[in-house]
Design a protein around this motif. Structure first.
Motif: not given
Length: 357
Positions: A24-46
């Protein structure tokens, strides 16, 4: 002025995670304060052909605090029990994500390691495979609270850390969750404090830079995680599920834009001043300009552990968050049910009296 602590925390993983197909390739973690763009980055990487990020497992906030009561996961009974409890908790998420929940046998067959971290990595791997991808990851904003442990236990995993102007962050948290200013600024300060204490490089993404220079920032993210940049990542909004748009907002319906930058100016001056006072040291460190006179900071660029919110303030924030939202109450109930079940099992099995529980 260039802040060396900010820029020094980014390096490239590149071929570090390039492994044989059976590993398995090591997973990626996205984190930070709420409402800072984490979902946007998630959708971009997906939108990348190799990557599928799980939208908010809440793995550490839910399970880490209670893993002791689950017992030694190297014992098959404890491991199977923990996997089943994990499946119960994520069942609602699986429905939300339109995902077929992996069975216990599937989980055991794909298990990376019989450890707390191994179970998470397996969940993320199975989720990626369900979407025809080879690399998984997790986007849970609150994981910043566990950043040192994640960096230690997942040494080969790249971490993308989001930050945003605290004034825009607070405004967005107020509108989305009903969080008061004290609670929202506490969250922002805690996130920055956690980032500053990172024990190895993490990749900082500022929301303002992402929406103003998306091509450059996306390419930098790809370089950091060791993946080739793909032009399809710009078209993330073509594949955003309706249920995510409904929960996360219409910003995911179209291309990246900077329309949300500086929205805090809609707030009254008293509220802006309060936010700037609460986040003064962090704003100075991150070089966010103050609206008026900069509040006095005791020591330049020093971020100290934020003072916790009092219980009543926390309670009211949680009630405003849950409100009359059935989905949120349902997720909350699954968490509380898990805590009750594992602690009851621990007591009934005489866990406190057993050395090898």
């Amino acid at each position: 002025m260039t802040n060396s602590r900010i820029t020094a925390k980014t390096f490239m993983f590149n071929d570090l995670n390039r492994t044989n197909n059976d590993i398995p390739i090591s997973p990626i973690f996205i984190m930070g304060c709420h409402r800072t763009g984490t979902t946007l980055v998630c959708r971009i990487l997906n939108s990348h052909s190799r990557i599928e990020i799980y939208l908010e497992t809440h793995y550490y906030p839910i399970f880490r605090r209670n893993i002791y009561y689950c017992g030694n996961l190297r014992r098959s009974a404890n491991l199977i029990c923990f996997i089943n409890e994990l499946r119960n908790v994520v069942r609602g998420q699986a429905i939300f994500l339109d995902m077929e929940l992996p069975g216990t046998d599937d989980f055991l067959e794909a298990l990376v390691a019989p450890t707390f971290e191994g179970v998470l990595e397996t969940l993320l791997l199975l989720y990626a495979k369900k979407h025809g991808k080879v690399r998984g990851g997790d986007k849970t904003p609150q994981h910043y609270e566990y950043l040192p442990e994640i960096l230690e236990k997942f040494p080969d995993s790249p971490v993308i850390f989001l930050m945003r102007d605290p004034r825009d962050t607070v405004l967005s948290m107020q509108r989305q969750f009903g969080t008061n200013i004290k609670g929202a600024t506490l969250c922002w300060n805690e996130a920055l404090y956690s980032y500053q204490r990172a024990t190895r490089p993490v990749h900082l993404v500022r929301y303002e830079e992402l929406v103003r220079r998306p091509a450059e920032i996306i390419e930098e993210m790809c370089t950091f995680i060791g993946e080739e940049y793909e032009s399809s990542m710009f078209r993330f909004f073509d594949k955003t599920p309706e249920q995510i748009i409904a929960q996360k907002g219409g910003k995911l319906l179209g291309p990246v834009d900077s329309g949300s930058v500086g929205k805090f100016q809609e707030m009254c001056s008293t509220e802006i001043e309060q936010i700037e006072t609460e986040c003064a040291a962090g704003m100075q460190l991150m070089q966010y300009p103050f609206s008026k006179i900069q509040p006095k900071v005791t020591k330049k660029s020093e971020i100290v552990p934020p003072k916790k919110q009092n219980f009543l303030g926390f309670l009211f924030d949680r009630l405003r968050y849950y409100n009359w939202n059935f989905s949120r109450w349902s997720h909350g109930w699954r968490r509380w049910k898990f805590i009750l079940k594992v602690r009851t099992r621990y007591l009934l099995a005489l866990g406190p009296l057993r050395k090898n529980w």
